[in-house]
Design an enzyme around this catalytic site. Structure first.
Site, PDB file in Angstrom:
ATOM      1  N   GLY A   1       0.828  -1.190   0.000  1.00  0.00           N
ATOM      2  CA  GLY A   1       0.000   0.000   0.000  1.00  0.00           C
ATOM      3  C   GLY A   1       0.870   1.250   0.000  1.00  0.00           C
TER       4      GLY A   1
ATOM      5  N   GLY B   1       0.537  -5.199   0.481  1.00  0.00           N
ATOM      6  CA  GLY B   1      -0.659  -5.134  -0.343  1.00  0.00           C
ATOM      7  C   GLY B   1      -0.528  -5.853  -1.663  1.00  0.00           C
TER       8      GLY B   1
ATOM      9  CD  GLU C   1       2.952  -6.204   6.137  1.00  0.00           C
ATOM     10  OE1 GLU C   1       2.420  -6.031   5.018  1.00  0.00           O
ATOM     11  OE2 GLU C   1       3.561  -7.257   6.447  1.00  0.00           O
TER      12      GLU C   1
ATOM     13  CG  ASP D   1      -2.449  -5.150   6.104  1.00  0.00           C
ATOM     14  OD1 ASP D   1      -1.378  -5.483   5.529  1.00  0.00           O
ATOM     15  OD2 ASP D   1      -3.018  -4.066   5.857  1.00  0.00           O
TER      16      ASP D   1
END
Length: 351
Positions: A70, A119, A142, A150
């Site tokens: 992301g 992402g 992350e 995520d």
């Protein structure tokens, strides 16, 4: 360059029976923005109903990779200067897109060439036909930016053989083609030089047959040979015990993993271990995404995410000042607080 001349961040085109989605921010390593997520979702919805589209093909523009994740810089700015609402809305749509990809009714071929992180794993590794090459580097990194895996990453990693997923989640290590296949993050290896031919075949040949024509066996990975120490060390109940076992194992790679974990955000690695363990017990990707949404929204408002992105992306001094700075200072109550329900209207749901 004017806005009218700026190329769209997602290129959408059809070749024969295949609909192509090309992430088109090569200078940003095709990192995802909210408009890109909306474009992907709307196009998939249309193509699911289109009888002229048999297969969807996802790829990334440029030579460096499919997608690095992301838009972390935008999330950092929102967490530091805003109220986090924009990032929460982005995640809400992104995680729903991840679920949509996993349930897409037609073959969804993800060309996971080059860098595929965060992402990028979300839009790639939930597809039904996941292709890696000798250039692939797949990771959920992350914990190094004060965040937690995520986009369904804890779902995927929790279902890797043994404790391989726990190892990758805590260290953030990137894996190549063979290890991505071993961990269930990919399905097929296709040499990069054959990707253009694969794309051409997908225009008229069913996805399974097209991939079979070009797939081969990758070079041996490293994780299969490390299963003994990985499974033993990461089976421990706490991050502190995992690190102790790694340091005492006598394996050089294990000692390096211990050092890697200790350099990450202490809060992030403890929450990540809990998230992966809880994901194993959850029955569906959607349930895990709902859990990840709660965790992500808490992490957004903790100091480590802003500090981690500052150190890695903004200032690039690679010297984050984590708060707290030691594993022992992160108590169980802090960890469980990441998983608490957020209240009506603030949860991610799937209708």
């Amino acid at each position: 360059m004017t806005d009218q001349q700026t190329p769209p961040p997602v290129l959408v085109h059809v070749e024969g029976r295949a609909g192509h989605l090309v992430l088109n921010r090569p200078r940003a390593l095709n990192s995802l923005t909210h408009p890109m997520v909306r474009t992907l979702a709307a196009t998939l919805d249309a193509w699911a109903r289109d009888p002229d589209i048999d297969t969807v093909v996802l790829s990334g523009a440029g030579e460096r990779g499919l997608c690095a994740g992301g838009d972390i810089r935008a999330m950092h700015d929102d967490a530091r200067d805003g109220d986090g609402t924009a990032t929460e809305e982005f995640w809400r749509d992104e995680y729903r897109l991840n679920a949509r990809i996993a349930r897409f009714p037609k073959p969804y071929v993800a060309l996971m060439d080059g860098i595929v992180m965060g992402g990028g794993v979300g839009v790639g590794a939930h597809g039904s036909v996941r292709v890696v090459t000798e250039r692939s580097r797949v990771a959920m990194p992350e914990t190094g930016i004060g965040f937690v895996p995520d986009v369904g990453g804890t779902f995927l990693l929790s279902r890797a053989p043994g404790e391989l997923g726990t190892h990758l989640a805590l260290t953030g290590d990137a894996v190549g083609a063979a290890d991505a296949l071993l961990c269930g993050l990919a399905d097929h290896f296709v040499p990069a030089r054959r990707l253009d031919a694969l794309r051409a075949d997908l225009a008229s040949v069913p996805a399974a047959e097209a991939v079979r024509r070009h797939a081969s066996a990758p070079e041996e990975g490293v994780l299969a040979r490390a299963r003994a120490w990985i499974d033993h060390c990461y089976a421990a109940d706490t991050v502190e015990e995992i690190v102790r076992r790694l340091a005492d194992s006598g394996e050089r790679a294990a000692k390096e993993a211990a050092g890697t974990i200790l350099a990450k955000s202490p809060t992030s690695v403890k929450v990540t271990l809990e998230a992966v363990r809880r994901a194993r017990a959850l029955g569906s990707l959607e349930a895990v995404l709902e859990q990840e949404y709660r965790v992500s929204c808490v992490a957004l408002r903790r100091p480590d995410m802003v500090e981690g992105v500052r150190a890695q992306i903004v200032d690039k001094d690679r010297a984050p000042r984590w708060s707290p700075a030691a594993l022992e200072a992160v108590d169980a109550q802090t960890v469980t607080g990441f998983f608490a329900p957020r209240g009506p209207g603030r949860e991610l749901t799937f209708g």
